[in-house]
Design a protein around this motif. Structure first.
Motif, short mmCIF file in Angstrom:
data_model
loop_
_atom_site.label_atom_id
_atom_site.label_comp_id
_atom_site.label_asym_id
_atom_site.label_seq_id
_atom_site.Cartn_x
_atom_site.Cartn_y
_atom_site.Cartn_z
N GLN A 166 42.47 35.43 35.53
CA GLN A 166 41.29 34.58 35.62
C GLN A 166 41.44 33.58 36.77
O GLN A 166 42.45 32.88 36.87
N VAL A 167 40.41 33.52 37.59
CA VAL A 167 40.33 32.51 38.65
C VAL A 167 39.09 31.67 38.37
O VAL A 167 37.99 32.21 38.25
N THR A 168 39.30 30.38 38.24
CA THR A 168 38.20 29.46 37.99
C THR A 168 38.21 28.39 39.08
O THR A 168 39.23 27.73 39.28
N VAL A 169 37.09 28.25 39.75
CA VAL A 169 36.98 27.28 40.85
C VAL A 169 35.94 26.23 40.46
O VAL A 169 34.77 26.56 40.24
N ARG A 174 38.00 34.52 54.39
CA ARG A 174 38.66 33.61 53.45
C ARG A 174 39.77 34.30 52.66
O ARG A 174 40.76 33.66 52.29
N PHE A 175 39.60 35.58 52.37
CA PHE A 175 40.56 36.33 51.57
C PHE A 175 41.32 37.31 52.46
O PHE A 175 40.77 37.87 53.41
N THR A 176 42.59 37.55 52.10
CA THR A 176 43.40 38.53 52.81
C THR A 176 44.18 39.38 51.82
O THR A 176 44.91 38.84 50.99
N GLY A 203 46.42 33.77 38.87
CA GLY A 203 45.15 33.08 38.73
C GLY A 203 45.34 31.67 38.19
O GLY A 203 46.45 31.26 37.84
N GLY A 204 44.25 30.93 38.12
CA GLY A 204 44.31 29.58 37.59
C GLY A 204 43.03 28.83 37.84
O GLY A 204 42.03 29.40 38.28
N LEU A 205 43.09 27.54 37.55
CA LEU A 205 41.96 26.64 37.75
C LEU A 205 42.24 25.78 38.98
O LEU A 205 43.26 25.08 39.02
N VAL A 206 41.35 25.86 39.97
CA VAL A 206 41.51 25.09 41.19
C VAL A 206 40.19 24.44 41.54
O VAL A 206 39.13 24.81 41.01
N GLN A 207 40.25 23.50 42.47
CA GLN A 207 39.03 22.87 42.96
C GLN A 207 38.53 23.62 44.20
O GLN A 207 39.30 24.31 44.87
N ALA A 208 37.26 23.47 44.45
CA ALA A 208 36.68 24.09 45.64
C ALA A 208 37.45 23.66 46.89
O ALA A 208 37.82 22.49 47.01
N GLY A 209 37.70 24.63 47.77
CA GLY A 209 38.44 24.35 49.00
C GLY A 209 39.92 24.65 48.91
O GLY A 209 40.60 24.72 49.94
N GLU A 210 40.43 24.80 47.68
CA GLU A 210 41.86 25.07 47.52
C GLU A 210 42.14 26.57 47.64
O GLU A 210 41.24 27.39 47.85
N SER A 211 43.43 26.91 47.51
CA SER A 211 43.87 28.30 47.71
C SER A 211 44.63 28.80 46.49
O SER A 211 45.20 28.02 45.73
N LEU A 212 44.64 30.10 46.34
CA LEU A 212 45.45 30.80 45.34
C LEU A 212 45.96 32.10 45.96
O LEU A 212 45.29 32.67 46.83
N ARG A 213 47.10 32.54 45.45
CA ARG A 213 47.62 33.84 45.87
C ARG A 213 47.83 34.68 44.62
O ARG A 213 48.64 34.33 43.75
N ASN A 273 41.74 31.72 50.29
CA ASN A 273 41.64 30.38 50.86
C ASN A 273 40.21 29.86 50.77
O ASN A 273 39.27 30.64 50.64
N ASN A 274 40.08 28.56 50.86
CA ASN A 274 38.75 27.93 50.84
C ASN A 274 37.91 28.47 49.68
O ASN A 274 36.78 28.92 49.87
N LEU A 275 38.48 28.42 48.50
CA LEU A 275 37.80 28.97 47.33
C LEU A 275 36.52 28.21 47.02
O LEU A 275 36.42 27.00 47.24
N LYS A 276 35.54 28.95 46.51
CA LYS A 276 34.23 28.40 46.17
C LYS A 276 33.95 28.65 44.70
O LYS A 276 34.49 29.58 44.11
#
Length: 113
Positions: free
Chosen positions: A108-111, A66-68, A9-19, A83-86
């Motif tokens: 934690q995932v924060t977008v 968006r998710f797999t 998890g982490g802090l990302v901006q909208a539109g980015e991806s995490l695995r 993908n394409n996180l909101k």
């Protein structure tokens, strides 16, 4: 019984991806369907994606496309490619079996918008 261990998890901006990754005990992984759940602040925990062993994967309508979810049987590991996180994806993400056993700490995932 060992609890799942989630990471990625982490802090990302909208539109980015995490695995996300989740290590599960073999006794749970080998005999159960696996899934990812999430819990946003003030909301109930919800099932996001599941990987039945004898059927196709399933996704909540809010993440479909968006998710797999995927499994690595050799490593007893469950992944969630997001993908394409909101901003509405912000939550603590957990993996567990279906139905769930002991819960781990989650990741934690924060977008941000």
């Amino acid at each position: 019984q060992v609890r799942p261990v989630e990471s990625g998890g982490g802090l990302v901006q909208a539109g980015e991806s995490l695995r996300l990754s989740c290590s599960v005990s073999g006794s749970i992984f080998s005999v159960n369907d696996m899934a990812w759940y999430r819990q946003a602040p003030g909301k109930q925990r919800e099932l996001v994606a599941s990987a039945p062993r004898d059927a196709d994967t399933n996704y909540a309508s809010s993440v479909k496309g968006r998710f797999t979810i995927s499994l690595d049987n050799a490593k007893n590991t469950v992944y969630l490619q997001m993908n394409n996180l909101k901003p509405e994806d912000t939550a603590v993400y957990y993996c567990n079996s279906v139905p769930p056993h002991l819960w781990g700490q989650g990741t934690q995932v924060t977008v941000s918008s």
